[in-house]
Design a protein around this motif. Structure first.
Motif, mmCIF file in Angstrom:
data_model
loop_
_atom_site.group_PDB
_atom_site.id
_atom_site.type_symbol
_atom_site.label_atom_id
_atom_site.label_comp_id
_atom_site.label_asym_id
_atom_site.label_seq_id
_atom_site.Cartn_x
_atom_site.Cartn_y
_atom_site.Cartn_z
ATOM 1 N N TYR A 11 0.309 -1.195 -0.161
ATOM 2 C CA TYR A 11 0.234 0.182 -0.144
ATOM 3 C C TYR A 11 0.740 1.295 -0.197
ATOM 4 O O TYR A 11 0.812 2.368 -1.030
ATOM 5 C CB TYR A 11 -0.491 -0.178 0.662
ATOM 6 C CG TYR A 11 -1.658 1.522 1.537
ATOM 7 C CD1 TYR A 11 -3.029 1.120 0.899
ATOM 8 C CD2 TYR A 11 -1.712 2.478 2.036
ATOM 9 C CE1 TYR A 11 -3.467 2.369 0.342
ATOM 10 C CE2 TYR A 11 -2.224 3.274 2.226
ATOM 11 C CZ TYR A 11 -3.339 3.712 1.530
ATOM 12 O OH TYR A 11 -3.908 4.665 1.173
ATOM 13 N N THR A 69 -6.550 4.820 7.350
ATOM 14 C CA THR A 69 -6.063 3.675 6.875
ATOM 15 C C THR A 69 -5.684 2.559 7.466
ATOM 16 O O THR A 69 -4.288 2.545 8.000
ATOM 17 C CB THR A 69 -5.976 3.440 5.560
ATOM 18 O OG1 THR A 69 -6.563 4.915 4.177
ATOM 19 C CG2 THR A 69 -5.690 2.162 4.546
ATOM 20 N N ILE A 90 -5.016 -1.437 8.034
ATOM 21 C CA ILE A 90 -4.562 -2.778 7.350
ATOM 22 C C ILE A 90 -4.074 -3.264 7.980
ATOM 23 O O ILE A 90 -3.596 -3.443 9.350
ATOM 24 C CB ILE A 90 -3.195 -2.120 6.117
ATOM 25 C CG1 ILE A 90 -3.619 -1.260 5.292
ATOM 26 C CG2 ILE A 90 -2.909 -3.849 5.459
ATOM 27 C CD1 ILE A 90 -2.625 -0.483 4.345
ATOM 28 N N ARG A 100 -10.555 3.988 6.711
ATOM 29 C CA ARG A 100 -11.007 2.727 5.857
ATOM 30 C C ARG A 100 -10.380 1.043 6.134
ATOM 31 O O ARG A 100 -9.635 1.453 6.722
ATOM 32 C CB ARG A 100 -10.535 3.295 4.293
ATOM 33 C CG ARG A 100 -10.409 4.362 3.732
ATOM 34 C CD ARG A 100 -9.698 5.167 2.579
ATOM 35 N NE ARG A 100 -8.249 5.304 2.496
ATOM 36 C CZ ARG A 100 -8.046 5.427 1.858
ATOM 37 N NH1 ARG A 100 -8.496 6.138 0.367
ATOM 38 N NH2 ARG A 100 -6.655 5.709 1.384
ATOM 39 N N VAL A 124 -8.939 -2.379 5.276
ATOM 40 C CA VAL A 124 -8.316 -3.103 4.271
ATOM 41 C C VAL A 124 -7.697 -5.267 4.924
ATOM 42 O O VAL A 124 -7.427 -4.650 6.147
ATOM 43 C CB VAL A 124 -7.645 -2.683 3.446
ATOM 44 C CG1 VAL A 124 -6.484 -4.322 1.957
ATOM 45 C CG2 VAL A 124 -7.710 -2.006 2.527
ATOM 46 N N ALA A 160 -7.277 -9.056 -0.324
ATOM 47 C CA ALA A 160 -6.656 -7.931 -0.195
ATOM 48 C C ALA A 160 -5.870 -6.778 -0.998
ATOM 49 O O ALA A 160 -6.448 -5.485 -0.769
ATOM 50 C CB ALA A 160 -6.036 -8.578 1.596
ATOM 51 N N GLN A 185 -8.997 -4.802 -2.744
ATOM 52 C CA GLN A 185 -8.699 -3.149 -1.562
ATOM 53 C C GLN A 185 -8.208 -2.498 -1.959
ATOM 54 O O GLN A 185 -8.989 -1.218 -1.694
ATOM 55 C CB GLN A 185 -9.439 -4.493 -0.399
ATOM 56 C CG GLN A 185 -10.405 -5.256 -0.344
ATOM 57 C CD GLN A 185 -10.375 -5.598 0.993
ATOM 58 O OE1 GLN A 185 -9.525 -5.591 1.864
ATOM 59 N NE2 GLN A 185 -11.226 -6.780 0.882
ATOM 60 N N ILE A 186 -6.657 -2.558 -1.666
ATOM 61 C CA ILE A 186 -5.823 -1.971 -1.986
ATOM 62 C C ILE A 186 -6.141 -1.080 -3.422
ATOM 63 O O ILE A 186 -5.892 0.239 -2.401
ATOM 64 C CB ILE A 186 -4.383 -2.393 -1.680
ATOM 65 C CG1 ILE A 186 -4.231 -2.527 0.168
ATOM 66 C CG2 ILE A 186 -3.649 -1.062 -2.074
ATOM 67 C CD1 ILE A 186 -3.262 -3.613 0.308
ATOM 68 N N LEU A 190 -8.627 1.824 -3.027
ATOM 69 C CA LEU A 190 -8.272 3.432 -2.676
ATOM 70 C C LEU A 190 -7.858 4.088 -2.610
ATOM 71 O O LEU A 190 -7.325 4.927 -2.192
ATOM 72 C CB LEU A 190 -7.490 2.946 -1.008
ATOM 73 C CG LEU A 190 -8.699 1.450 -0.388
ATOM 74 C CD1 LEU A 190 -7.640 1.257 1.651
ATOM 75 C CD2 LEU A 190 -9.876 2.215 0.511
#
Length: 187
Positions: free
Chosen positions: A24, A126, A128, A158, A160, A179, A182-183, A186
């Motif tokens: 990310y 965010t 994670i 957010r 993830v 995942a 999902q990243i 974003l």
């Protein structure tokens, strides 16, 4: 612009959460500052530490090192928290870190009409994570961070996660790739 990466991946480079975080962060053009909670080895607040911090707050000694983590957090433009899903939440090192960050008149303050008002610069937080099983509505770590973000005035949170990674027979690569999708969404 500064992104603060709060690394609560206590297993270090073996952590699948850390792998996702690094991926990310590779897509971020901001300056990234990392706080490695395992390396910091913060001690929980006890009565004497609370008294010390309270005294420094009363005298507005904001340059005291006890406030360094709070200043760093409050001044970041974006916050990324990487933490594995542990015991329905996250590693205790993250909770201790948040105790250091949660300082009245740095991360938040109270208005004249006694409302808590966040004063952090960040626009997003965010979170994670990776999970051995499936969270299924019991993501108390993320819910806690949503509450902290609201208290600190961070308008967007957010989440993830790569889930089910320790289930026998599951395709771990497929779960990690979900995942990663999902990243990507974003960015």
């Amino acid at each position: 612009m500064t992104t603060l990466f709060v690394n609560a991946c206590m297993r270090g480079e073996e952590s699948r959460t850390l792998t996702l975080c690094r991926e990310y962060l590779a897509g971020i053009t901001d300056d990234v500052v990392e706080v490695d909670l395992a390396a910091l080895d913060l001690k929980p607040f006890d009565a004497s530490k609370v008294a010390y911090r309270t005294e420094k707050q009363k005298t507005q000694a904001w340059d005291d090192p006890i406030f360094d983590l709070s200043h760093q957090f409050a001044e970041a433009d974006h916050i990324v928290v990487g933490a594995p899903y542990w015991d329905l939440s996250f590693p205790s090192a993250l909770k201790v870190y948040l105790e250091y960050v949660s300082v009245c008149d740095i991360a938040f303050h109270y208005t004249e009409d006694a409302r808590c008002e966040g004063i952090c610069k960040a626009k997003t937080l965010t979170y994670i994570a990776s999970c051995g099983g499936f969270v299924e509505g019991a993501n108390f770590g993320y819910e806690y961070l949503c509450g902290i973000a609201k208290m600190f005035g961070i308008p967007e949170t957010r989440f993830v996660a790569a889930e089910g990674l320790d289930i026998v027979g599951i395709d771990v690569d497929e779960q990690m790739n979900k995942a990663r999708e999902q990243i990507a969404a974003l960015r």
